[in-house]
Design a protein around this motif. Structure first.
Motif, PDB file in Angstrom:
ATOM      1  N   ALA A 157       0.826  -1.202   0.000  1.00 39.54           N
ATOM      2  CA  ALA A 157       0.000   0.000   0.000  1.00 39.54           C
ATOM      3  C   ALA A 157       0.863   1.257   0.000  1.00 39.54           C
ATOM      4  CB  ALA A 157      -0.934   0.001   1.214  1.00 39.54           C
ATOM      5  N   ARG A 158       1.975   1.221   0.707  1.00 44.57           N
ATOM      6  CA  ARG A 158       2.876   2.384   0.719  1.00 44.57           C
ATOM      7  C   ARG A 158       3.463   2.624  -0.666  1.00 44.57           C
ATOM      8  NH1 ARG A 158       6.370   1.511   6.326  1.00 44.57           N
ATOM      9  NH2 ARG A 158       4.588   0.827   7.607  1.00 44.57           N
ATOM     10  N   THR A 159       3.823   1.544  -1.340  1.00 41.02           N
ATOM     11  CA  THR A 159       4.335   1.681  -2.705  1.00 41.02           C
ATOM     12  C   THR A 159       3.295   2.333  -3.602  1.00 41.02           C
ATOM     13  OG1 THR A 159       5.773  -0.266  -2.469  1.00 41.02           O
ATOM     14  CG2 THR A 159       5.174   0.406  -4.715  1.00 41.02           C
ATOM     15  N   LEU A 160       2.056   1.877  -3.486  1.00 36.80           N
ATOM     16  CA  LEU A 160       0.983   2.452  -4.294  1.00 36.80           C
ATOM     17  C   LEU A 160       0.739   3.916  -3.944  1.00 36.80           C
ATOM     18  CD1 LEU A 160      -1.952  -0.105  -4.707  1.00 36.80           C
ATOM     19  CD2 LEU A 160      -0.492   0.882  -6.466  1.00 36.80           C
ATOM     20  N   ALA A 161       0.803   4.252  -2.667  1.00 32.09           N
ATOM     21  CA  ALA A 161       0.580   5.634  -2.253  1.00 32.09           C
ATOM     22  C   ALA A 161       1.651   6.551  -2.849  1.00 32.09           C
ATOM     23  CB  ALA A 161       0.574   5.735  -0.734  1.00 32.09           C
ATOM     24  N   ARG A 162       2.893   6.115  -2.814  1.00 41.24           N
ATOM     25  CA  ARG A 162       3.968   6.927  -3.401  1.00 41.24           C
ATOM     26  C   ARG A 162       3.767   7.078  -4.905  1.00 41.24           C
ATOM     27  NH1 ARG A 162       7.017   3.506   0.194  1.00 41.24           N
ATOM     28  NH2 ARG A 162       7.674   4.700   2.034  1.00 41.24           N
ATOM     29  N   LEU A 163       3.358   6.005  -5.546  1.00 35.03           N
ATOM     30  CA  LEU A 163       3.129   6.050  -6.981  1.00 35.03           C
ATOM     31  C   LEU A 163       1.955   6.978  -7.318  1.00 35.03           C
ATOM     32  CD1 LEU A 163       4.237   4.769  -9.593  1.00 35.03           C
ATOM     33  CD2 LEU A 163       2.467   3.014  -9.368  1.00 35.03           C
ATOM     34  N   ALA A 164       0.911   6.913  -6.516  1.00 38.58           N
ATOM     35  CA  ALA A 164      -0.248   7.778  -6.740  1.00 38.58           C
ATOM     36  C   ALA A 164       0.132   9.247  -6.618  1.00 38.58           C
ATOM     37  CB  ALA A 164      -1.360   7.420  -5.756  1.00 38.58           C
ATOM     38  N   VAL A 165       0.938   9.575  -5.613  1.00 43.13           N
ATOM     39  CA  VAL A 165       1.386  10.959  -5.441  1.00 43.13           C
ATOM     40  C   VAL A 165       2.262  11.379  -6.623  1.00 43.13           C
ATOM     41  CG1 VAL A 165       2.812  12.488  -4.033  1.00 43.13           C
ATOM     42  CG2 VAL A 165       1.199  10.925  -2.931  1.00 43.13           C
ATOM     43  N   ARG A 166       3.132  10.488  -7.055  1.00 37.96           N
ATOM     44  CA  ARG A 166       4.031  10.777  -8.170  1.00 37.96           C
ATOM     45  C   ARG A 166       3.255  11.104  -9.443  1.00 37.96           C
ATOM     46  NH1 ARG A 166       8.159   6.208 -10.604  1.00 37.96           N
ATOM     47  NH2 ARG A 166       8.533   7.194 -12.629  1.00 37.96           N
ATOM     48  N   TYR A 167       2.109  10.437  -9.641  1.00 37.02           N
ATOM     49  CA  TYR A 167       1.319  10.630 -10.859  1.00 37.02           C
ATOM     50  C   TYR A 167       0.104  11.520 -10.625  1.00 37.02           C
ATOM     51  CZ  TYR A 167       3.971   7.341 -13.686  1.00 37.02           C
ATOM     52  OH  TYR A 167       4.972   6.734 -14.413  1.00 37.02           O
ATOM     53  N   GLN A 168       0.123  12.266  -9.545  1.00 36.68           N
ATOM     54  CA  GLN A 168      -1.009  13.139  -9.239  1.00 36.68           C
ATOM     55  C   GLN A 168      -1.272  14.120 -10.377  1.00 36.68           C
ATOM     56  OE1 GLN A 168      -0.450  15.253  -5.594  1.00 36.68           O
ATOM     57  NE2 GLN A 168      -2.558  15.963  -5.460  1.00 36.68           N
ATOM     58  N   HIS A 169      -0.229  14.574 -11.035  1.00 33.32           N
ATOM     59  CA  HIS A 169      -0.380  15.539 -12.124  1.00 33.32           C
ATOM     60  C   HIS A 169      -1.122  14.945 -13.330  1.00 33.32           C
ATOM     61  CE1 HIS A 169       3.101  13.192 -13.424  1.00 33.32           C
ATOM     62  NE2 HIS A 169       2.937  13.687 -14.639  1.00 33.32           N
ATOM     63  N   ARG A 170      -1.259  13.626 -13.359  1.00 31.84           N
ATOM     64  CA  ARG A 170      -1.955  12.958 -14.455  1.00 31.84           C
ATOM     65  C   ARG A 170      -3.436  12.706 -14.140  1.00 31.84           C
ATOM     66  NH1 ARG A 170       0.569   9.698 -18.038  1.00 31.84           N
ATOM     67  NH2 ARG A 170      -1.555   9.610 -18.870  1.00 31.84           N
ATOM     68  N   GLY A 171      -3.916  13.237 -13.041  1.00 27.51           N
ATOM     69  CA  GLY A 171      -5.341  13.125 -12.749  1.00 27.51           C
ATOM     70  C   GLY A 171      -5.713  12.181 -11.625  1.00 27.51           C
ATOM     71  N   ILE A 172      -4.737  11.767 -10.819  1.00 31.78           N
ATOM     72  CA  ILE A 172      -5.053  10.978  -9.625  1.00 31.78           C
ATOM     73  C   ILE A 172      -5.418  11.945  -8.505  1.00 31.78           C
ATOM     74  CG2 ILE A 172      -4.141   9.394  -7.880  1.00 31.78           C
ATOM     75  CD1 ILE A 172      -2.361   8.208 -10.074  1.00 31.78           C
ATOM     76  N   VAL A 173      -6.586  11.740  -7.909  1.00 31.66           N
ATOM     77  CA  VAL A 173      -7.086  12.698  -6.922  1.00 31.66           C
ATOM     78  C   VAL A 173      -7.232  12.114  -5.523  1.00 31.66           C
ATOM     79  CG1 VAL A 173      -8.274  14.109  -8.633  1.00 31.66           C
ATOM     80  CG2 VAL A 173      -9.489  12.193  -7.542  1.00 31.66           C
ATOM     81  N   GLY A 174      -7.174  10.779  -5.399  1.00 33.53           N
ATOM     82  CA  GLY A 174      -7.416  10.192  -4.087  1.00 33.53           C
ATOM     83  C   GLY A 174      -6.739   8.850  -3.906  1.00 33.53           C
ATOM     84  N   PHE A 175      -6.786   8.381  -2.662  1.00 37.09           N
ATOM     85  CA  PHE A 175      -6.197   7.099  -2.298  1.00 37.09           C
ATOM     86  C   PHE A 175      -7.199   6.341  -1.443  1.00 37.09           C
ATOM     87  CE2 PHE A 175      -3.318   4.315   0.201  1.00 37.09           C
ATOM     88  CZ  PHE A 175      -2.671   3.685  -0.853  1.00 37.09           C
ATOM     89  N   GLY A 176      -7.438   5.075  -1.801  1.00 41.14           N
ATOM     90  CA  GLY A 176      -8.440   4.286  -1.103  1.00 41.14           C
ATOM     91  C   GLY A 176      -7.893   2.978  -0.571  1.00 41.14           C
ATOM     92  N   LEU A 177      -8.771   2.218   0.046  1.00 38.23           N
ATOM     93  CA  LEU A 177      -8.443   0.902   0.598  1.00 38.23           C
ATOM     94  C   LEU A 177      -9.681   0.033   0.426  1.00 38.23           C
ATOM     95  CD1 LEU A 177      -6.368  -0.835   2.201  1.00 38.23           C
ATOM     96  CD2 LEU A 177      -7.508  -0.032   4.293  1.00 38.23           C
ATOM     97  N   SER A 178      -9.558  -1.015  -0.377  1.00 35.33           N
ATOM     98  CA  SER A 178     -10.721  -1.829  -0.709  1.00 35.33           C
ATOM     99  C   SER A 178     -10.532  -3.271  -0.259  1.00 35.33           C
ATOM    100  CB  SER A 178     -10.995  -1.773  -2.217  1.00 35.33           C
ATOM    101  OG  SER A 178      -9.880  -2.234  -2.942  1.00 35.33           O
ATOM    102  N   GLY A 200      -1.105  15.382  -1.002  1.00 33.14           N
ATOM    103  CA  GLY A 200      -2.215  16.157  -1.531  1.00 33.14           C
ATOM    104  C   GLY A 200      -3.395  15.346  -2.017  1.00 33.14           C
ATOM    105  N   LEU A 201      -3.415  14.040  -1.721  1.00 31.66           N
ATOM    106  CA  LEU A 201      -4.507  13.193  -2.180  1.00 31.66           C
ATOM    107  C   LEU A 201      -5.589  13.066  -1.109  1.00 31.66           C
ATOM    108  CD1 LEU A 201      -2.531  10.305  -3.934  1.00 31.66           C
ATOM    109  CD2 LEU A 201      -3.526  12.363  -4.959  1.00 31.66           C
ATOM    110  N   LEU A 202      -6.803  12.909  -1.556  1.00 28.34           N
ATOM    111  CA  LEU A 202      -7.950  12.716  -0.682  1.00 28.34           C
ATOM    112  C   LEU A 202      -7.958  11.271  -0.170  1.00 28.34           C
ATOM    113  CD1 LEU A 202     -11.470  14.013  -1.494  1.00 28.34           C
ATOM    114  CD2 LEU A 202     -11.198  11.581  -1.004  1.00 28.34           C
ATOM    115  N   ALA A 203      -8.246  11.088   1.119  1.00 34.71           N
ATOM    116  CA  ALA A 203      -8.282   9.752   1.720  1.00 34.71           C
ATOM    117  C   ALA A 203      -9.711   9.221   1.709  1.00 34.71           C
ATOM    118  CB  ALA A 203      -7.759   9.797   3.156  1.00 34.71           C
ATOM    119  N   ALA A 204      -9.908   8.062   1.026  1.00 34.83           N
ATOM    120  CA  ALA A 204     -11.270   7.520   0.880  1.00 34.83           C
ATOM    121  C   ALA A 204     -11.266   6.003   1.005  1.00 34.83           C
ATOM    122  CB  ALA A 204     -11.860   7.945  -0.455  1.00 34.83           C
ATOM    123  N   PRO A 205     -11.005   5.474   2.211  1.00 31.34           N
ATOM    124  CA  PRO A 205     -11.015   4.023   2.396  1.00 31.34           C
ATOM    125  C   PRO A 205     -12.430   3.467   2.522  1.00 31.34           C
ATOM    126  CG  PRO A 205     -10.593   5.106   4.477  1.00 31.34           C
ATOM    127  CD  PRO A 205     -10.657   6.196   3.447  1.00 31.34           C
TER     128      PRO A 205
END
Length: 345
Positions: A157-178, A200-205
């Motif tokens: 999950a930490r790897t994914l969170a870092r990747l999501a932040v890295r690609y935030q400029h491409r339209g990633i707006v949040g981070f979840g847990l399913s 800067g991502l919205l938390a939506a688990p």
């Protein structure tokens, strides 16, 4: 069931502008598309996926959840090429536009697609490319929420969170847990969510669906959630509902999936009125239309038909979905004006 009056003058819910905040990637697929892709790749689908009707599911026990996950994984196995991803994203946008969605945040765990798409980063880039193309071609404002899998190690999950932040400029707006919230603890993923929030991502688990009110409290306390995926079981705890209302934390309520998965036995039992009366903000979502058989506008129809929501109340539900979204302020303002116009029509 509450009855509503003036049927001849009831407004068309497909014309009500709204934001869609709870839609899973593979679960957004059209059933016909799944059948075509399965034929393309020689995948034998069970009757539950090939019969043309939503499968009968009850995920409130271990066997039921395993069956649901197995069907979902089988459908996902039919997404093997970039053109399959592009088709899925475009068709999801077309369905949302048909239902009045003006802003869509589609949720995806790119690790699930990585083995067939060349790795984690290529998979995410293919998904983001598909979203970019779809936005240009359809006009739907569409963004991505990257979700970690609760069944995997928190380091993933930490790897994914870092990747999501890295690609935030491409339209990633949040981070979840399913996945199954009855497994593990939300606090195991606190570091991943801290990385996402700090970036800067919205938390939506997910919480408060298969597990009870405690899972919602854990999402609030341990993950500092701004939104809760589902959250309906908060209705069992008046203090928790008061906390959600005061903090303005939105629950992404998916009525049809709640019944399909056996959380409630009927649409009348989904506690939409209880949450509404307690002042808990809600954003209605379709969750997995492929498996549950209904899309976004139908969730609003459920609120109208089974819980007596008036058009004014339905308009407010749409406003709540917009306010809880990651849409820029100018997009929100335009949507809110259009909702007012729908109500005045």
């Amino acid at each position: 069931m509450r009855q509503y009056l003036g049927m001849a003058s009831v407004r068309d819910l497909r014309l009500l502008p709204k934001a869609h905040l709870h839609l899973h990637f593979t679960g957004s697929m059209r059933s016909g598309t799944l059948l075509e892709l399965a034929d393309k790749y020689g995948v034998h689908l069970p009757d539950a996926l090939s019969g043309g009707e939503p499968p009968k599911l009850r995920a409130t026990d271990e066997r039921g959840w395993f069956r649901f996950q197995r069907l979902y994984d089988m459908a996902r196995s039919c997404l093997r090429e970039p053109e399959d991803i592009q088709r899925l994203v475009r068709e999801a946008a077309e369905e949302d536009l048909r239902d009045g969605s003006r802003w869509l945040e589609i949720q995806v765990d790119p690790t699930s697609y990585a083995p067939r798409l060349g790795g984690l980063i290529p998979a995410l880039e293919i998904i983001l490319d598909a979203v970019d193309t779809t936005v240009r071609e359809t006009g739907l404002d569409m963004r991505v929420l990257v979700a970690a899998n609760r069944m995997k190690h928190p380091l993933d999950a930490r790897t994914l969170a870092r990747l999501a932040v890295r690609y935030q400029h491409r339209g990633i707006v949040g981070f979840g847990l399913s996945n199954d919230e009855r497994r593990g603890f939300a606090r195991d993923f606190d570091r991943a969510f801290a990385i996402a929030r700090d970036g800067g991502l919205l938390a939506a688990p997910h919480g408060g669906e298969l597990a009870g009110p405690a899972s919602v409290r854990d999402c609030l306390q341990d993950l500092r959630a701004a939104r809760i995926g589902h959250g309906v079981r908060a209705a069992e705890d008046p203090r928790l509902m008061e906390r959600l209302a005061q903090a303005g934390v939105t629950c992404e309520v998916c009525p049809a999936s709640n019944v399909a998965l056996g959380v409630y036995d009927s649409l009348e039992e989904v506690p939409l009125r209880t949450l509404w009366d307690a002042g808990v903000p809600m954003a209605l979502g379709a969750d997995d239309p492929l498996l549950f058989g209904s899309r976004l506008a139908e969730q609003y129809e459920i609120a109208r038909r089974y819980h007596g929501f008036t058009d004014a109340e339905l308009a407010e539900l749409a406003r709540q979905s917009v306010r809880a979204s990651a849409a820029p302020e100018d997009v929100r303002d335009k949507l809110l004006l259009d909702i007012d116009a729908w109500l005045e029509s």
